[in-house]
Design a protein around this motif. Structure first.
Motif, PDB file in Angstrom:
ATOM      1  N   GLN A 146      32.061 -29.289   2.131  1.00  0.00           N
ATOM      2  CA  GLN A 146      32.976 -29.789   1.106  1.00  0.00           C
ATOM      3  C   GLN A 146      34.414 -29.317   1.375  1.00  0.00           C
ATOM      4  O   GLN A 146      35.243 -29.276   0.472  1.00  0.00           O
ATOM      5  N   ALA A 147      34.692 -28.970   2.622  1.00  0.00           N
ATOM      6  CA  ALA A 147      36.004 -28.430   2.975  1.00  0.00           C
ATOM      7  C   ALA A 147      36.618 -29.215   4.127  1.00  0.00           C
ATOM      8  O   ALA A 147      35.914 -29.717   5.004  1.00  0.00           O
ATOM      9  N   GLN A 148      37.942 -29.322   4.109  1.00  0.00           N
ATOM     10  CA  GLN A 148      38.684 -29.949   5.196  1.00  0.00           C
ATOM     11  C   GLN A 148      39.751 -28.980   5.676  1.00  0.00           C
ATOM     12  O   GLN A 148      40.509 -28.418   4.871  1.00  0.00           O
ATOM     13  N   GLN A 149      39.782 -28.752   6.973  1.00  0.00           N
ATOM     14  CA  GLN A 149      40.801 -27.880   7.537  1.00  0.00           C
ATOM     15  C   GLN A 149      42.178 -28.496   7.281  1.00  0.00           C
ATOM     16  O   GLN A 149      42.435 -29.658   7.613  1.00  0.00           O
ATOM     17  N   LYS A 150      43.066 -27.732   6.669  1.00  0.00           N
ATOM     18  CA  LYS A 150      44.349 -28.284   6.233  1.00  0.00           C
ATOM     19  C   LYS A 150      45.191 -28.814   7.385  1.00  0.00           C
ATOM     20  O   LYS A 150      45.967 -29.762   7.212  1.00  0.00           O
TER      21      LYS A 150
END
Length: 233
Positions: A146-150
């Motif tokens: 549920q995470a995206q590398q900024k």
């Protein structure tokens, strides 16, 4: 929205003792291991006995041991000291913090890199992050799925390239040198997981020999007027 999940699931593994906490390997999707505990004792008494003149007060074992406490306060202190000793014997270097708040980046920054931002830890040598919140708001995990590398968000990447202003071949090193590549944003509908109060956690970090993804986490927004008592290493 923060959910309070039991420490189970494809990413989080639950154990019942310190030996299993440190011995259980990170494999597959598992990158967070929790010694799930309900602690006895009055940790609030310890917090109330410690002066907090700065935003963060770092305590040593002698200062903790010198506090005049009730029976319940002594029980809480014994738990902290035992955790401290277990981690030290394991080769870690625990730090006990009483935290009013952490320093924040400028509110106008398009890319905050303070500990309130979801991030992974990095080390040049194999190691893990251990932490336990004894009192106050607990830390949070963001599931990797549920995470995206900024740095891969197009508008953020464009702004970083503008800030960098150098040759293309040095851009990735720039991101790493300034820790931009360690920060993440939640995807739509993501549900961060509270680490709870009293649980002792071992989190995977980014290091050269890691076989799993690093665990993404952040410090919580402190509750008004309620500092946090946190052991971390």
């Amino acid at each position: 929205m923060i959910i309070n999940l039991p420490p189970t699931g494809h990413q989080i593994k639950s154990v019942t003792n310190f030996k299993d906490l440190v011995a259980t390997p990170f494999t597959g999707a598992v990158n967070a291991i929790c010694w799930d505990r309900t602690l006895k004792g009055d940790f609030a008494e310890i917090v109330n006995k410690i002066p907090l003149d700065e935003n963060i007060n770092i305590l040593n074992q002698e200062e903790l041991g010198a506090l005049q406490l009730s029976e319940q306060g002594q029980l809480a202190r014994d738990i902290i000291l035992n955790d401290w000793q277990l981690l030290t014997a394991h080769g870690a270097a625990p730090v006990l913090n009483l935290i009013r708040c952490y320093d924040r980046d400028d509110a106008n920054s398009f890319f905050p890199t303070d500990v309130y931002s979801f991030h992974a830890d990095r080390s040049p040598v194999p190691t893990d992050t251990f932490l336990c919140t004894y009192y106050g708001a607990p830390s949070q995990i963001l599931p990797n799925a549920q995470a995206q590398q900024k740095v891969w968000v197009p508008e953020i990447r464009a702004a970083l390239k503008k800030q960098y202003g150098g040759a293309e071949e040095g851009f990735e090193a720039f991101l790493s040198d300034h820790f931009f590549d360690l920060h993440y944003q939640a995807t739509p509908g993501a549900l961060p997981v509270s680490l709870g109060v009293g649980n002792l956690w071992r989190l995977a970090i980014d290091h050269p020999e890691s076989q799993v993804l690093p665990c993404i986490h952040r410090a919580p927004e402190e509750k008004n007027g309620q500092p946090r008592l946190l052991l971390i290493c």
